[in-house]
Design a protein around this motif. Structure first.
Motif, PDB file in Angstrom:
ATOM      1  N   VAL A 261       0.828  -1.208   0.000  1.00  0.00           N
ATOM      2  CA  VAL A 261       0.000   0.000   0.000  1.00  0.00           C
ATOM      3  C   VAL A 261       0.862   1.258   0.000  1.00  0.00           C
ATOM      4  N   ASN A 262       1.935   1.251   0.774  1.00  0.00           N
ATOM      5  CA  ASN A 262       2.757   2.448   0.913  1.00  0.00           C
ATOM      6  C   ASN A 262       3.678   2.689  -0.276  1.00  0.00           C
ATOM      7  N   LEU A 263       3.953   1.668  -1.084  1.00  0.00           N
ATOM      8  CA  LEU A 263       4.829   1.845  -2.250  1.00  0.00           C
ATOM      9  C   LEU A 263       4.069   2.215  -3.520  1.00  0.00           C
ATOM     10  N   LYS A 264       2.753   2.094  -3.516  1.00  0.00           N
ATOM     11  CA  LYS A 264       1.992   2.377  -4.745  1.00  0.00           C
ATOM     12  C   LYS A 264       2.160   3.813  -5.242  1.00  0.00           C
ATOM     13  N   PRO A 265       2.103   4.842  -4.385  1.00  0.00           N
ATOM     14  CA  PRO A 265       2.320   6.212  -4.904  1.00  0.00           C
ATOM     15  C   PRO A 265       3.702   6.395  -5.515  1.00  0.00           C
ATOM     16  N   LEU A 266       4.712   5.772  -4.919  1.00  0.00           N
ATOM     17  CA  LEU A 266       6.061   5.861  -5.465  1.00  0.00           C
ATOM     18  C   LEU A 266       6.135   5.194  -6.835  1.00  0.00           C
ATOM     19  N   ARG A 267       5.474   4.034  -6.970  1.00  0.00           N
ATOM     20  CA  ARG A 267       5.424   3.351  -8.262  1.00  0.00           C
ATOM     21  C   ARG A 267       4.766   4.233  -9.318  1.00  0.00           C
ATOM     22  N   ASP A 268       3.637   4.866  -8.978  1.00  0.00           N
ATOM     23  CA  ASP A 268       2.923   5.693  -9.949  1.00  0.00           C
ATOM     24  C   ASP A 268       3.748   6.899 -10.377  1.00  0.00           C
ATOM     25  N   PHE A 269       4.524   7.463  -9.466  1.00  0.00           N
ATOM     26  CA  PHE A 269       5.409   8.580  -9.796  1.00  0.00           C
ATOM     27  C   PHE A 269       6.366   8.192 -10.923  1.00  0.00           C
ATOM     28  N   PHE A 270       7.007   7.051 -10.782  1.00  0.00           N
ATOM     29  CA  PHE A 270       7.977   6.618 -11.780  1.00  0.00           C
ATOM     30  C   PHE A 270       7.304   6.152 -13.080  1.00  0.00           C
ATOM     31  N   LEU A 271       6.110   5.592 -12.991  1.00  0.00           N
ATOM     32  CA  LEU A 271       5.434   5.133 -14.211  1.00  0.00           C
ATOM     33  C   LEU A 271       4.985   6.306 -15.081  1.00  0.00           C
ATOM     34  N   ILE A 272       4.655   7.426 -14.466  1.00  0.00           N
ATOM     35  CA  ILE A 272       4.369   8.628 -15.260  1.00  0.00           C
ATOM     36  C   ILE A 272       5.601   9.019 -16.071  1.00  0.00           C
ATOM     37  N   LEU A 273       6.764   8.955 -15.434  1.00  0.00           N
ATOM     38  CA  LEU A 273       8.011   9.253 -16.148  1.00  0.00           C
ATOM     39  C   LEU A 273       8.256   8.251 -17.265  1.00  0.00           C
ATOM     40  N   PHE A 274       7.898   6.984 -17.035  1.00  0.00           N
ATOM     41  CA  PHE A 274       8.109   5.974 -18.075  1.00  0.00           C
ATOM     42  C   PHE A 274       7.316   6.305 -19.326  1.00  0.00           C
ATOM     43  N   PHE A 275       6.019   6.569 -19.175  1.00  0.00           N
ATOM     44  CA  PHE A 275       5.200   6.835 -20.359  1.00  0.00           C
ATOM     45  C   PHE A 275       5.580   8.161 -21.008  1.00  0.00           C
ATOM     46  N   PHE A 276       6.011   9.127 -20.221  1.00  0.00           N
ATOM     47  CA  PHE A 276       6.526  10.368 -20.801  1.00  0.00           C
ATOM     48  C   PHE A 276       7.751  10.076 -21.664  1.00  0.00           C
ATOM     49  N   SER A 277       8.668   9.267 -21.157  1.00  0.00           N
ATOM     50  CA  SER A 277       9.902   8.975 -21.903  1.00  0.00           C
ATOM     51  C   SER A 277       9.614   8.190 -23.176  1.00  0.00           C
ATOM     52  N   VAL A 278       8.551   7.360 -23.175  1.00  0.00           N
ATOM     53  CA  VAL A 278       8.156   6.637 -24.397  1.00  0.00           C
ATOM     54  C   VAL A 278       7.818   7.628 -25.501  1.00  0.00           C
ATOM     55  N   GLY A 279       7.013   8.638 -25.175  1.00  0.00           N
ATOM     56  CA  GLY A 279       6.661   9.639 -26.176  1.00  0.00           C
ATOM     57  C   GLY A 279       7.839  10.521 -26.563  1.00  0.00           C
ATOM     58  N   ALA A 280       8.686  10.851 -25.571  1.00  0.00           N
ATOM     59  CA  ALA A 280       9.792  11.777 -25.827  1.00  0.00           C
ATOM     60  C   ALA A 280      10.885  11.153 -26.683  1.00  0.00           C
TER      61      ALA A 280
END
Length: 390
Positions: A261-280
């Motif tokens: 439960v406590n790691l989910k926000p941290l995971r979502d933070f990095f996954l936003i960066l992942f999908f951004f980097s896919v487009g970039a």
């Protein structure tokens, strides 16, 4: 403002993501699409406001590592072993069919036999991120479809590691490839055994003694996850496999759900960066040269994968509705497809045009598959209240 600073890049990414996510929600679009579009707009091929895409991509990879760690936290070892045995034949047959289809499409569009083979290999895999992100938590952790999806995705991850090793061997010599594969085969059971021993004699006693200190548990979990991910990379495996082993070895601990439960926000933070980097990272100027082939390849993946999984799963006595559900959820290409494209082009094994074809087809399947799942199946980010589950 220094456009090269990480702080300024984060400001642009997360402020822009907040704006586009608001637009996406108002217009009933999947949030993943907003992040990819933002990357294309701000990246080197767009306004070039975020130009250190390699750094962001490396940072974003941490999100995939945490995703696999959280999966492991909710899997019991006995259930995983049973699922893997059932999924192995399905994974091998489906991968062979997708490889042949991708090869045929690329060859028809005039790519060389070797380029076609790599393009076909990129089509074999489905996205762990999208598949898991769009599956409701209760379904993922407590129902048969969640177990099957994890089993298939893990087996695909192992196949992807094999493909990447073969590419490294083709770039650096067959002897290097053979030694790397032998190291990986030996390393997997050793890593799992060492992790189990470490958990039993070190991690669990530490958790039991200091479970009142929540900050300590949080730090211990992150350290264990990233430490085993690095150990796996050093042994010739992928960081994702190491993170999954880290999670599953402490899944039986009473504290595992608290950690998840406590790691989910941290995971979502990095996954936003992942999908951004896919487009970039996509070179928009090459899109015109590969658009038709990319559309055909993407459509073949989106149409063929659900049908193949439906018949293969029906062949092992799975219900028809479950087979279709799982097939559509795994109907896209994968983040490993992108990694294959980057690595093969960087080693001059394929042309930049062939790499752009893989990237474009993967992004198209990310977008369309997200729409298909979000609009038709229960997900945590469904627009419809009837389909929203978490």
């Amino acid at each position: 403002m220094d456009s090269t600073s990480v702080t300024f890049s984060f400001f642009l990414i997360f402020s822009g993501a907040a704006v586009l996510a608001s637009v996406a929600l108002y217009t009933r679009q999947p949030l993943i699409i907003a992040y990819i579009v933002l990357g294309a707009a701000l990246g080197p091929s767009g306004m070039n406001m975020v130009n250190d895409v390699k750094l962001l991509s490396d940072i974003a990879h941490v999100g995939i590592i945490f995703l696999l760690f959280l999966l492991g936290l909710d899997m019991q070892p006995q259930a995983l072993w049973s699922t893997l045995r059932k999924s192995t034949l399905i994974a091998l047959i489906s991968s062979a069919l997708f490889l042949g289809t991708g090869y045929g499409v690329a060859w028809l569009f005039g790519y060389t036999s070797f380029e076609s083979l790599i393009i076909g290999a990129a089509m074999m895999f489905s996205s762990t991120i999208i598949g898991i992100k769009l599956l409701p938590t209760t379904v993922l952790h407590h129902r048969h479809i969640g177990e099957l999806m994890i089993g298939l995705l893990l087996l695909q991850d192992l196949l992807a590691i094999l493909v990447l090793m073969l590419l490294l061997g083709a770039a650096g010599g067959s002897e290097d490839s053979t030694s790397a594969m032998m190291l990986a085969v030996v390393s997997l059971p050793l890593l799992a055994g060492g992790a189990l021993a470490m958990v039993r004699w070190v991690i669990i006693p530490l958790i039991t003694r200091f479970d009142r200190f929540h900050e300590y548990i949080f730090l211990l979990a992150i350290g264990w996850c990233l430490g085993l991910a690095e150990a796996a990379s050093a042994l010739g495996l992928s960081a994702e496999i190491g993170a999954f082993i880290a999670g599953i070895t402490i899944a039986t601990s009473p504290i595992s759900q608290y950690i998840a439960v406590n790691l989910k926000p941290l995971r979502d933070f990095f996954l936003i960066l992942f999908f951004f980097s896919v487009g970039a990272r996509f070179e928009i100027e090459l899109l015109g040269d590969v658009l038709l082939a990319a559309v055909v390849l993407a459509v073949m993946a989106l149409a063929l994968k659900p049908v193949v999984y439906r018949f293969l799963l029906k062949g092992v006595s799975e219900k028809r509705t479950l087979a279709w559900d799982l097939g559509f959820r795994l109907g896209q290409m994968s983040e490993f497809s992108l990694l294959i494209a980057y690595m093969a082009a960087g080693s001059a094994l394929i042309s930049q045009q062939a790499s752009s074809l893989i990237q474009a087809a993967t992004i198209i399947t990310f977008v369309l598959s997200s729409y298909i799942v979000v609009l038709n199946y229960p997900t945590p980010i469904a627009i419809s209240d009837r389909l929203r589950r978490d």
